[in-house]
Every structure is written in C-alpha cells, then in structure tokens.
Motif scaffolding. Sequence first.
Motif, PDB file in Angstrom:
ATOM      1  N   ASP A 180       0.841  -1.195   0.000  1.00 16.79           N
ATOM      2  CA  ASP A 180       0.000   0.000   0.000  1.00 16.79           C
ATOM      3  C   ASP A 180       0.876   1.246   0.000  1.00 16.79           C
ATOM      4  OD1 ASP A 180      -1.789   2.142   0.654  1.00 16.79           O
ATOM      5  OD2 ASP A 180      -3.186   0.670   1.480  1.00 16.79           O
ATOM      6  N   GLY A 181       0.674   2.101  -1.040  1.00 13.48           N
ATOM      7  CA  GLY A 181       1.485   3.300  -1.165  1.00 13.48           C
ATOM      8  C   GLY A 181       1.328   4.261  -0.007  1.00 13.48           C
ATOM      9  N   ARG A 182       0.237   4.126   0.787  1.00 13.07           N
ATOM     10  CA  ARG A 182       0.020   5.017   1.926  1.00 13.07           C
ATOM     11  C   ARG A 182       0.769   4.574   3.175  1.00 13.07           C
ATOM     12  NH1 ARG A 182      -6.332   4.332   1.722  1.00 13.07           N
ATOM     13  NH2 ARG A 182      -5.550   2.226   1.396  1.00 13.07           N
ATOM     14  N   ASN A 183       1.419   3.406   3.123  1.00  7.26           N
ATOM     15  CA  ASN A 183       2.146   2.898   4.276  1.00  7.26           C
ATOM     16  C   ASN A 183       3.473   3.637   4.400  1.00  7.26           C
ATOM     17  OD1 ASN A 183       3.523   1.427   6.225  1.00  7.26           O
ATOM     18  ND2 ASN A 183       2.664  -0.543   5.544  1.00  7.26           N
ATOM     19  N   ALA A 184       3.469   4.699   5.212  1.00  5.98           N
ATOM     20  CA  ALA A 184       4.655   5.557   5.328  1.00  5.98           C
ATOM     21  C   ALA A 184       5.846   4.815   5.925  1.00  5.98           C
ATOM     22  CB  ALA A 184       4.321   6.778   6.185  1.00  5.98           C
ATOM     23  N   ARG A 185       5.593   3.845   6.797  1.00  2.87           N
ATOM     24  CA  ARG A 185       6.698   3.127   7.433  1.00  2.87           C
ATOM     25  C   ARG A 185       7.473   2.312   6.406  1.00  2.87           C
ATOM     26  NH1 ARG A 185       5.235  -0.188  12.709  1.00  2.87           N
ATOM     27  NH2 ARG A 185       4.811   1.960  13.323  1.00  2.87           N
ATOM     28  N   VAL A 186       6.751   1.627   5.537  1.00  5.96           N
ATOM     29  CA  VAL A 186       7.415   0.835   4.498  1.00  5.96           C
ATOM     30  C   VAL A 186       8.145   1.752   3.520  1.00  5.96           C
ATOM     31  CG1 VAL A 186       7.026  -0.726   2.552  1.00  5.96           C
ATOM     32  CG2 VAL A 186       5.803  -1.082   4.703  1.00  5.96           C
ATOM     33  N   THR A 187       7.480   2.858   3.160  1.00  3.03           N
ATOM     34  CA  THR A 187       8.110   3.803   2.242  1.00  3.03           C
ATOM     35  C   THR A 187       9.367   4.397   2.842  1.00  3.03           C
ATOM     36  OG1 THR A 187       5.929   4.329   1.344  1.00  3.03           O
ATOM     37  CG2 THR A 187       7.717   5.857   0.851  1.00  3.03           C
ATOM     38  N   ALA A 188       9.301   4.774   4.129  1.00  5.60           N
ATOM     39  CA  ALA A 188      10.477   5.339   4.792  1.00  5.60           C
ATOM     40  C   ALA A 188      11.618   4.327   4.818  1.00  5.60           C
ATOM     41  CB  ALA A 188      10.120   5.775   6.208  1.00  5.60           C
ATOM     42  N   ALA A 189      11.279   3.042   5.043  1.00  4.09           N
ATOM     43  CA  ALA A 189      12.312   2.004   5.065  1.00  4.09           C
ATOM     44  C   ALA A 189      12.982   1.875   3.692  1.00  4.09           C
ATOM     45  CB  ALA A 189      11.707   0.672   5.485  1.00  4.09           C
ATOM     46  N   SER A 190      12.189   2.064   2.619  1.00  3.30           N
ATOM     47  CA  SER A 190      12.770   1.946   1.283  1.00  3.30           C
ATOM     48  C   SER A 190      13.732   3.087   0.984  1.00  3.30           C
ATOM     49  CB  SER A 190      11.651   1.908   0.221  1.00  3.30           C
ATOM     50  OG  SER A 190      11.027   3.171   0.107  1.00  3.30           O
ATOM     51  N   PHE A 191      13.565   4.225   1.644  1.00  4.95           N
ATOM     52  CA  PHE A 191      14.491   5.344   1.476  1.00  4.95           C
ATOM     53  C   PHE A 191      15.757   5.155   2.304  1.00  4.95           C
ATOM     54  CE2 PHE A 191      10.993   7.391  -0.518  1.00  4.95           C
ATOM     55  CZ  PHE A 191      11.490   8.475  -1.215  1.00  4.95           C
ATOM     56  N   SER A 192      15.738   4.187   3.196  1.00  6.73           N
ATOM     57  CA  SER A 192      16.870   3.994   4.097  1.00  6.73           C
ATOM     58  C   SER A 192      17.788   2.865   3.651  1.00  6.73           C
ATOM     59  CB  SER A 192      16.344   3.711   5.513  1.00  6.73           C
ATOM     60  OG  SER A 192      15.592   4.814   5.975  1.00  6.73           O
ATOM     61  N   ARG A 193      17.576   2.347   2.438  1.00  9.45           N
ATOM     62  CA  ARG A 193      18.491   1.364   1.873  1.00  9.45           C
ATOM     63  C   ARG A 193      18.682   1.669   0.391  1.00  9.45           C
ATOM     64  NH1 ARG A 193      14.065  -2.333   3.128  1.00  9.45           N
ATOM     65  NH2 ARG A 193      12.779  -2.696   1.279  1.00  9.45           N
ATOM     66  N   GLU A 194      19.755   1.146  -0.149  1.00  8.45           N
ATOM     67  CA  GLU A 194      20.099   1.464  -1.526  1.00  8.45           C
ATOM     68  C   GLU A 194      19.191   0.706  -2.494  1.00  8.45           C
ATOM     69  OE1 GLU A 194      24.002   1.885  -4.439  1.00  8.45           O
ATOM     70  OE2 GLU A 194      24.202   1.003  -2.444  1.00  8.45           O
ATOM     71  N   ARG A 195      18.364   1.457  -3.171  1.00  7.65           N
ATOM     72  CA  ARG A 195      17.429   0.882  -4.119  1.00  7.65           C
ATOM     73  C   ARG A 195      18.165   0.566  -5.423  1.00  7.65           C
ATOM     74  NH1 ARG A 195      11.824   0.976  -4.167  1.00  7.65           N
ATOM     75  NH2 ARG A 195      10.757   1.274  -6.183  1.00  7.65           N
ATOM     76  N   GLY A 196      17.666  -0.416  -6.171  1.00  6.54           N
ATOM     77  CA  GLY A 196      18.324  -0.836  -7.403  1.00  6.54           C
ATOM     78  C   GLY A 196      18.258   0.206  -8.504  1.00  6.54           C
ATOM     79  N   LEU A 197      19.049  -0.011  -9.535  1.00  5.58           N
ATOM     80  CA  LEU A 197      19.111   0.899 -10.678  1.00  5.58           C
ATOM     81  C   LEU A 197      18.005   0.589 -11.680  1.00  5.58           C
ATOM     82  CD1 LEU A 197      22.946   0.567 -11.389  1.00  5.58           C
ATOM     83  CD2 LEU A 197      21.832   2.460 -10.171  1.00  5.58           C
ATOM     84  N   ILE A 198      17.531   1.614 -12.371  1.00  2.00           N
ATOM     85  CA  ILE A 198      16.743   1.440 -13.588  1.00  2.00           C
ATOM     86  C   ILE A 198      17.674   1.828 -14.726  1.00  2.00           C
ATOM     87  CG2 ILE A 198      14.704   2.097 -14.903  1.00  2.00           C
ATOM     88  CD1 ILE A 198      13.317   2.809 -12.301  1.00  2.00           C
ATOM     89  N   LEU A 199      17.923   0.886 -15.622  1.00  2.00           N
ATOM     90  CA  LEU A 199      18.961   1.064 -16.639  1.00  2.00           C
ATOM     91  C   LEU A 199      18.386   1.095 -18.049  1.00  2.00           C
ATOM     92  CD1 LEU A 199      21.378  -1.576 -15.125  1.00  2.00           C
ATOM     93  CD2 LEU A 199      21.915   0.855 -15.275  1.00  2.00           C
ATOM     94  N   VAL A 200      18.960   1.942 -18.883  1.00  2.00           N
ATOM     95  CA  VAL A 200      18.755   1.901 -20.329  1.00  2.00           C
ATOM     96  C   VAL A 200      20.122   1.630 -20.923  1.00  2.00           C
ATOM     97  CG1 VAL A 200      18.150   3.208 -22.387  1.00  2.00           C
ATOM     98  CG2 VAL A 200      16.789   3.455 -20.307  1.00  2.00           C
ATOM     99  N   GLY A 201      20.316   0.421 -21.441  1.00  2.00           N
ATOM    100  CA  GLY A 201      21.659  -0.017 -21.809  1.00  2.00           C
ATOM    101  C   GLY A 201      22.491  -0.128 -20.549  1.00  2.00           C
ATOM    102  N   ASP A 202      23.639   0.526 -20.523  1.00  2.00           N
ATOM    103  CA  ASP A 202      24.495   0.514 -19.338  1.00  2.00           C
ATOM    104  C   ASP A 202      24.339   1.777 -18.498  1.00  2.00           C
ATOM    105  OD1 ASP A 202      25.620  -1.934 -20.083  1.00  2.00           O
ATOM    106  OD2 ASP A 202      27.126  -0.967 -21.351  1.00  2.00           O
ATOM    107  N   SER A 203      23.435   2.658 -18.904  1.00  2.00           N
ATOM    108  CA  SER A 203      23.306   3.952 -18.227  1.00  2.00           C
ATOM    109  C   SER A 203      22.090   3.977 -17.308  1.00  2.00           C
ATOM    110  CB  SER A 203      23.188   5.082 -19.256  1.00  2.00           C
ATOM    111  OG  SER A 203      24.307   5.105 -20.106  1.00  2.00           O
ATOM    112  N   PRO A 204      22.275   4.390 -16.060  1.00  2.00           N
ATOM    113  CA  PRO A 204      21.134   4.478 -15.147  1.00  2.00           C
ATOM    114  C   PRO A 204      20.263   5.690 -15.448  1.00  2.00           C
ATOM    115  CG  PRO A 204      23.135   5.189 -14.040  1.00  2.00           C
ATOM    116  CD  PRO A 204      23.545   4.709 -15.391  1.00  2.00           C
ATOM    117  N   VAL A 205      18.965   5.477 -15.500  1.00  2.00           N
ATOM    118  CA  VAL A 205      18.021   6.591 -15.614  1.00  2.00           C
ATOM    119  C   VAL A 205      17.318   6.811 -14.277  1.00  2.00           C
ATOM    120  CG1 VAL A 205      17.691   6.385 -18.091  1.00  2.00           C
ATOM    121  CG2 VAL A 205      16.248   5.046 -16.550  1.00  2.00           C
ATOM    122  N   ALA A 206      17.642   5.956 -13.298  1.00  2.00           N
ATOM    123  CA  ALA A 206      17.205   6.140 -11.911  1.00  2.00           C
ATOM    124  C   ALA A 206      18.208   5.427 -11.021  1.00  2.00           C
ATOM    125  CB  ALA A 206      15.802   5.592 -11.691  1.00  2.00           C
ATOM    126  N   ARG A 207      18.672   6.115  -9.976  1.00  2.00           N
ATOM    127  CA  ARG A 207      19.621   5.510  -9.046  1.00  2.00           C
ATOM    128  C   ARG A 207      19.425   6.136  -7.663  1.00  2.00           C
ATOM    129  NH1 ARG A 207      23.162   9.133 -11.942  1.00  2.00           N
ATOM    130  NH2 ARG A 207      23.994  10.753 -10.544  1.00  2.00           N
TER     131      ARG A 207
END
Length: 503
Positions: A37-64
């Motif tokens: 649930d996107g409204r679960n602030a605790r889970v969302t906060a936890a996701s900001f406290s660890r290194e999230r994976g890359l979104i890549l186009v080829g070898d270049s990250p478009v999100a990191r």
Amino acid sequence: MNKPIRAVSIFCMFLFLALMANATYLQFFKADDLNDDGRNARVTAASFSRERGLILVGDSPVARSEPVDDRYKYLRVYPGRKVYAPITGYLQLGAQTGIERSQNAVLSGEDSRLFVNRLVDLLKGDTNQGGNVVLTLDADAQKAAYSSLRDTVGPEGEGAVVAIQPKTGRILAMASYPSYDPNELASHDRETREKAYDRLSDDDHQPLLNRAIQTRLFPGSTFKIVTAAAAIEAGLYNADDRIPSGATWQAPGTRGENNVIDNEGRGGCSPKEISFATAMGQSCNTAFAKMAVEVGPERLRETAEAFGFNEEYLRDLGPQARSVFPEEVVDRVDGEARDPRELNDAETARAGFGQFDVQATPLQMAMVVAAIANRGALMRPYLVQEVQTSTFDVLETTEPDKLRDAISPQTAAQVTDLMVATVDDGTASAAAIPGVSVAGKTGTAQRGVEGKAPYGWFTSFAPAEDAEVAVAVMIQEAPGRSISGGRLGGPIAKAVMEAVLEK
C-alpha cells in the motif's frame, strides 16, 4: 467465583481472543497488502533507508539512489529527467509511479528472486540492496522521439510517440509531452515536493500523464490500415484491385449534411472507382467508408480486436487505457435507454476511417503497424528486458510473447505494399528515408468539437521488407501550427526510425 466476576472474565477473554485474531490477520493474511500500500509511510520510509536498485537503459542508469546525510540514508535521483519520466515514474514518500511502482519488489530488494542475495547481505552484516531493472528502450530512439516531439508541438503542445521492435514486441521508445522532472517529486524536503506536485497536477497540459498509454483519441485515417486488412482478409479485395470511391457518400437511410462523408478536397478520390493504392495513398474517406460497410461491423470489430482493441496487454507499466472499437450502441429515447444494438451503416462507415466511437492509444496504433510489419503476428509489448541483482547478475530475461496472428502473412504483405506506396507516392512522403523502403500511413482525426483543431497521427515501419522498428506518433495539441498527421507526425517518425536503423 460469583456470576458477575465470571461474566467479566469471559468478556475479557473474548477481548484477548479478538486482539489475537486481529493481530494474526494483520501480520499474516494482510501483510503483503499493507506492505504494498502506497500510503504505508513506514514501508516507504524504510525503502528510502536502503540502496534501491538501478533502472537502466543499456548501461546507463536513468534512476539511481545516492547516499545523503539526513533522516533517510538515500535519495532517489533521475539523470534522464523529462525524457524518461513517464516511464521511470518517481519514488516519493507515500507514492510510487511508473516502473518504480510496477517493479518495486525488485528495486527494493524484496522480490523472492533476490532471497539468496538478502541472505548473504544478512550474514555479512551488509545493508540489503535492491535489484536492477534493465529497460528495453533504445537511448538514441528515445531521445529522438522526445526531442522531435517537443520541437514539433511547441511549449504549449501535447503528444506522444511509441516505437516497437516488430519481431519481439520490445518497446524501443515511449515519449510523452509535456513531461516533468521527477527529481523535484523525489525530494526529501516536504515543501519542495508538495509545491512541485501541486504545480504539475494543476497544469492544464497534464505533464504527469503518460499519453503513450493513458490517452486514447480518435485514430482517424491511421485506422484505415485495419479496415484495409479486414477487407483483404475477408477476400473482398486485393491490393491491386479497383475499389468504389466517389467525391461524397452518404449511407443509405441517413439524412442531413452531418451524415455526408467527403474527402476534404482530395480530388484523386472523386472517381466512382479508384485503385486501392490511390485510396490508401490519398486517404480517401469515401472509399474506406464504403469498404467498412461492405466488411460489416462484426468482421471489422473482430479484426480490430485481433490487433489489440478492447484488451489490455502491457504488463510492466500502468495504468493503461484500453483502446476501443465499439461493441454495441445504446440509443436513448426521451431519456430512456433502449436495448443495445449493432452499429448501423452510417456508424460503421465512420468507424472505418477511425471516427465515430473508435478510440486508440499511441501504443495501440504502434502495435497495429508492428503486427503488419511482422507478417501479421502480434507480439505482446514489453518494457522490462532484464532483472538483475545489485552486482549485475541476470536473474530473468523477458522472452518475446506472441499474442496471436492478427491477420495472415499474405494480407500483411498486401497492406505493406499499400503503405509503401503511401510513402512513395502519397500523403506519408514526409517519412521517406533515402535508400530504405518505408511503409507509412497518415491520419488527421476530427474531434467532433466545432472550432477545435484535429488530432494528427502518423504510423510507419522500416525497412518495409524486414522491419526493425514500427512507430506511432500522436499530435494532440500544437498551438499555432496547422495540424496534419503527415506534415507534423511524419518527420518525427522518420527521426525515430533513423535513430534505430543507424545502429
């Protein structure tokens, strides 16, 4: 124990049982729903406290994720900014969109395929890292799609471009304009992100909307490809036949000027009979109106649905608007709804050239031409090419998925010939590429609102004999410019095709 004490004891026991049942329900049965649930602030906060994976186009990250010195350990950063924003979406405290949402389990590291990696991180005492998502996009095609669309429609314009690899369904480009900078929405500063969201959500041009998959409009004359395919598939005509046309036409049994179909001044459509190539190349409304009525609404609908209308097919990005070929019509008399009925001749005629109640997204029209380019085989479109661990080990690769044969290879070959002639000698000449055989079709769709400019469409693929790329361009608004699918959409499609073919 006297009776009142026993009653209180039993009541307390039921309260404890209710608490235990509720805790079990929330922590076991509802755990996944609450975590997602996107409204679960605790889970969302936890996701900001660890290194999230890359979104890549080829070898270049478009999100990191980048380490920061605040209450959260990492900040999500989007180097691709407006070019990729409708696809990547954004990660915000309390909200996720785009690939950030659809691939959240991988990016956050919670996906079951990353269990071993989580276990190793736990044993080593390291922070859990998310997995990477590699997109199907071609960086050059994506940049060409966005920049040429932006430059064509202008700062107050609106539109979208989709490019597909016909043989696989791989999406090579998906551009939507206007767009937005997701970095503003991903800010850890509450005031910054709220101001950015309010500004974007209040904008009349809807920059947060991914028009490539969420906007459906009258496809206009690009739908004539479907009508032609239905007529050839039914054995009514071949590509080298002559077909009925005429300067104007009105379906039998209808009255009034609003029911008169004309060719908008294209004199080559006026003879009673013309070649099929002329009808397609000059985009003759009367010819395709008559053809649609001859095909009939049931067969026309069947062909449209074979190409993907009235269906949802994109699994790795949403929400997706469903393209529509009307299944029934409900008339109202004195405010009372009558029983549903099939389309009549006048409605079928207008549906045959992409008007009446026919609605399509740019992705849908890209799928139509991709299927024709692929000898009639319709492939499921997809955006996620690979799922990787944080150390770039491949966990899963998306395999092409054939949805169905929309039309026969013989019909596809004939429609291809008609579309090549439309680029060589007809209205789609703006997409011509020297030394390459290009198939294309223009579309200029009336909105049905007096005084409003039409929508512009362009569809194409190349090389026509063995296509590597199929493109659909939709121009929704282009203030100050005369909207024509060929004039505005053709050069955009050409730029995208060239970006792919020049590899």
